[in-house]
Design an enzyme around this catalytic site. Structure first.
Site, PDB file in Angstrom:
ATOM      1  N   TRP A  99       0.837  -1.207   0.000  1.00 43.27           N
ATOM      2  CA  TRP A  99       0.000   0.000   0.000  1.00 43.27           C
ATOM      3  C   TRP A  99       0.865   1.248   0.000  1.00 43.27           C
ATOM      4  O   TRP A  99       0.583   2.217  -0.710  1.00 43.27           O
ATOM      5  CB  TRP A  99      -0.960  -0.004   1.188  1.00 43.27           C
ATOM      6  CG  TRP A  99      -1.915  -1.156   1.156  1.00 43.27           C
ATOM      7  CD1 TRP A  99      -2.006  -2.173   2.066  1.00 43.27           C
ATOM      8  CD2 TRP A  99      -2.909  -1.440   0.158  1.00 43.27           C
ATOM      9  NE1 TRP A  99      -2.994  -3.055   1.693  1.00 43.27           N
ATOM     10  CE2 TRP A  99      -3.562  -2.633   0.539  1.00 43.27           C
ATOM     11  CE3 TRP A  99      -3.311  -0.795  -1.012  1.00 43.27           C
ATOM     12  CZ2 TRP A  99      -4.592  -3.196  -0.220  1.00 43.27           C
ATOM     13  CZ3 TRP A  99      -4.340  -1.359  -1.769  1.00 43.27           C
ATOM     14  CH2 TRP A  99      -4.970  -2.547  -1.367  1.00 43.27           C
ATOM     15  N   ASP A 166      -1.460   6.917   6.248  1.00 44.40           N
ATOM     16  CA  ASP A 166      -2.511   5.967   5.895  1.00 44.40           C
ATOM     17  C   ASP A 166      -2.721   5.096   7.130  1.00 44.40           C
ATOM     18  O   ASP A 166      -1.843   4.326   7.510  1.00 44.40           O
ATOM     19  CB  ASP A 166      -2.048   5.124   4.689  1.00 44.40           C
ATOM     20  CG  ASP A 166      -3.043   4.013   4.320  1.00 44.40           C
ATOM     21  OD1 ASP A 166      -4.024   3.801   5.055  1.00 44.40           O
ATOM     22  OD2 ASP A 166      -2.811   3.352   3.278  1.00 44.40           O
ATOM     23  N   LYS A 190     -11.556  -1.972   7.492  1.00 42.65           N
ATOM     24  CA  LYS A 190     -10.701  -2.831   8.311  1.00 42.65           C
ATOM     25  C   LYS A 190     -11.124  -2.796   9.787  1.00 42.65           C
ATOM     26  O   LYS A 190     -11.121  -3.806  10.442  1.00 42.65           O
ATOM     27  CB  LYS A 190      -9.238  -2.405   8.181  1.00 42.65           C
ATOM     28  CG  LYS A 190      -8.748  -2.231   6.750  1.00 42.65           C
ATOM     29  CD  LYS A 190      -8.404  -3.539   6.068  1.00 42.65           C
ATOM     30  CE  LYS A 190      -8.290  -3.422   4.562  1.00 42.65           C
ATOM     31  NZ  LYS A 190      -7.329  -2.444   4.071  1.00 42.65           N
TER      32      LYS A 190
HETATM   33  C1  LIG Z   1      -6.825  -2.050   2.585  1.00 46.72           C
HETATM   34  C2  LIG Z   1      -5.813  -0.969   2.581  1.00 46.72           C
HETATM   35  C3  LIG Z   1      -5.772   0.018   1.584  1.00 46.72           C
HETATM   36  C4  LIG Z   1      -6.715   0.008   0.393  1.00 46.72           C
HETATM   37  O1  LIG Z   1      -7.946   0.472   0.769  1.00 46.72           O
HETATM   38  P1  LIG Z   1      -9.118   0.660  -0.306  1.00 46.72           P
HETATM   39  O2  LIG Z   1     -10.171   1.319   0.523  1.00 46.72           O
HETATM   40  O3  LIG Z   1      -9.493  -0.704  -0.798  1.00 46.72           O
HETATM   41  O4  LIG Z   1      -8.620   1.530  -1.385  1.00 46.72           O
HETATM   42  C5  LIG Z   1      -4.833   1.010   1.682  1.00 46.72           C
HETATM   43  N1  LIG Z   1      -3.955   1.053   2.698  1.00 46.72           N
HETATM   44  C6  LIG Z   1      -3.953   0.119   3.672  1.00 46.72           C
HETATM   45  C7  LIG Z   1      -2.960   0.209   4.793  1.00 46.72           C
HETATM   46  C8  LIG Z   1      -4.880  -0.916   3.647  1.00 46.72           C
HETATM   47  O5  LIG Z   1      -4.879  -1.851   4.612  1.00 46.72           O
END
Ligand SMILES: *Cc1c(COP(=O)(O)O)cnc(C)c1O
Length: 356
Positions: A99, A166, A190
């Site tokens: 990511w 993030d 998540k």
């Molecule tokens: C799952 C995840 C993403 C992607 O998220 P989307 O909402 O599917 O775009 C980005 N960063 C991290 C750390 C993730 O766990």
């Protein structure tokens, strides 16, 4: 049989979130209508949006000067929205996983991108520590929890430039000193809500400094000014997020949650370290994620991987396969995961090793 949901995302949510969301789909706030068929500008949904933003701020102790936004597009859209709004000339990125790497690549379309450090050549099994951030960078981007590889930056970093994070997979898992960040974002699926809503915590005075044209929907100011109602927001996952936030508050908030998460993670890491058949993919305690616990069979037991998977599955474990790039197993232990499910996994590992 009780299922133990170890899925990495979308993932386990509190029972009350599922139940209240289901009820609202049938009859929302006593309106006699479904949450799925009412106006987002009606007073019942406006109250949901207001309360969700207020609780978000309360639970994370967000200081004045920051706004909480609920947007569409997933965390992946933030990979471009962040540089669109904040990258004038140069940005620094820490490459700690798939990511992080995707975010870094996306920023390259907007200016110079400096990868300050990377753990890619060891399949991202640690978090780089000693690196230098260029003092003229517009921001430094980190991924606090690396969902796929099971590493986590559990402390708020002190850096010399604006910090962007993030936090898709560890938001609300521990207290965060928001004042150290200029912007935090994440997909809700998540640790917060079903898929479909993306949260953004943004320091308002960081916005409005770019010379470039920013498309309306990708400009944070549009959503700050519109109270996340510039266009139709994803009403269902926002409603669900509010239920999770209420549950979090009842549980004692993020400090209480952190203690529970440490306790749960210790239970599983201790068994992985103790049990001769298994090995954690992340060796350094400091880097081990409290949310995604990755482990593999030790070399001499590699051929038994499927047998363990089958045993765990027969005991109700779901979503335990490691990401295809890592292999082995990944137990995601988000806030809503009860300790008894982790105990069930530990018991299963003990039973398996007793056989050999
Ligand atoms: C799952 C995840 C993403 C992607 O998220 P989307 O909402 O599917 O775009 C980005 N960063 C991290 C750390 C993730 O766990």
């Amino acid at each position: 049989m009780k299922k133990h949901n170890f899925s990495a995302g979308p993932s386990i949510l509190p029972d009350s979130t599922i139940k209240n969301s289901a009820e609202a789909v049938l009859n929302f706030a006593g309106t006699g209508l479904s949450l799925l068929e009412v106006s987002h500008r009606g007073k019942e949904f406006v109250a949901v949006m207001d309360e969700a933003q207020a609780l978000f701020k309360e639970l994370l102790d967000i200081p004045a000067g920051y706004e909480v936004l609920f947007l569409g597009g997933g965390a992946s859209t933030q990979f471009c929205m962040v540089p669109y709004n904040l990258l004038a000339k140069k940005a620094a990125y820490l490459n700690t996983g798939t990511w992080a790497n995707k975010a870094l690549k996306e920023a390259k379309g907007f200016g110079e991108v400096v990868e300050v450090a990377s753990s890619k050549d060891t399949l991202y099994n640690y978090v780089p520590k000693n690196y230098e951030i260029p003092s003229d960078a517009d921001y430094f981007h980190i991924t606090t929890n690396n969902t796929i590889y099971g590493t986590e930056i559990k402390k708020d970093l002190d850096v010399n430039v604006p910090l962007v994070a993030d936090m898709s997979s560890d938001i609300f898992s521990r207290p965060v000193d928001i004042s150290k960040y200029t912007l935090i974002y994440g997909g809700a699926q998540k640790n917060l809500a079903p898929a479909g809503v993306t949260f953004v915590i943004v320091k308002k005075d960081a916005l409005g400094k770019m010379d470039r044209h920013i498309p309306t929907m990708l400009d944070y100011r549009t959503h700050v000014d519109g109270g996340s109602m510039f266009n139709t927001p994803p009403v269902f996952p926002i409603f669900s997020a509010l239920q999770t936030l209420k549950w979090l508050k009842e549980m004692g908030g993020v400090s209480a949650m952190e203690k529970i998460n440490i306790d749960k993670a210790d239970l599983l890491y201790n068994e992985i370290d103790r049990n001769k058949m298994f090995k954690a993919t992340v060796a350094d305690q400091e880097d081990r994620s409290l949310m995604n616990i990755c482990f593999v069979m030790n070399d001499e037991y590699k051929e038994l991987e499927k047998d363990f998977f089958d045993l765990a599955t027969s005991k109700g474990m779901s979503g335990i396969k490691g990401h295809r790039s890592v292999g082995g197993f990944r137990a995601s232990t988000y806030n809503a995961m009860p300790k008894e499910s982790i105990q069930a996994m530990v018991d299963c590992m003990k039973e398996f090793s007793a056989k050999y």
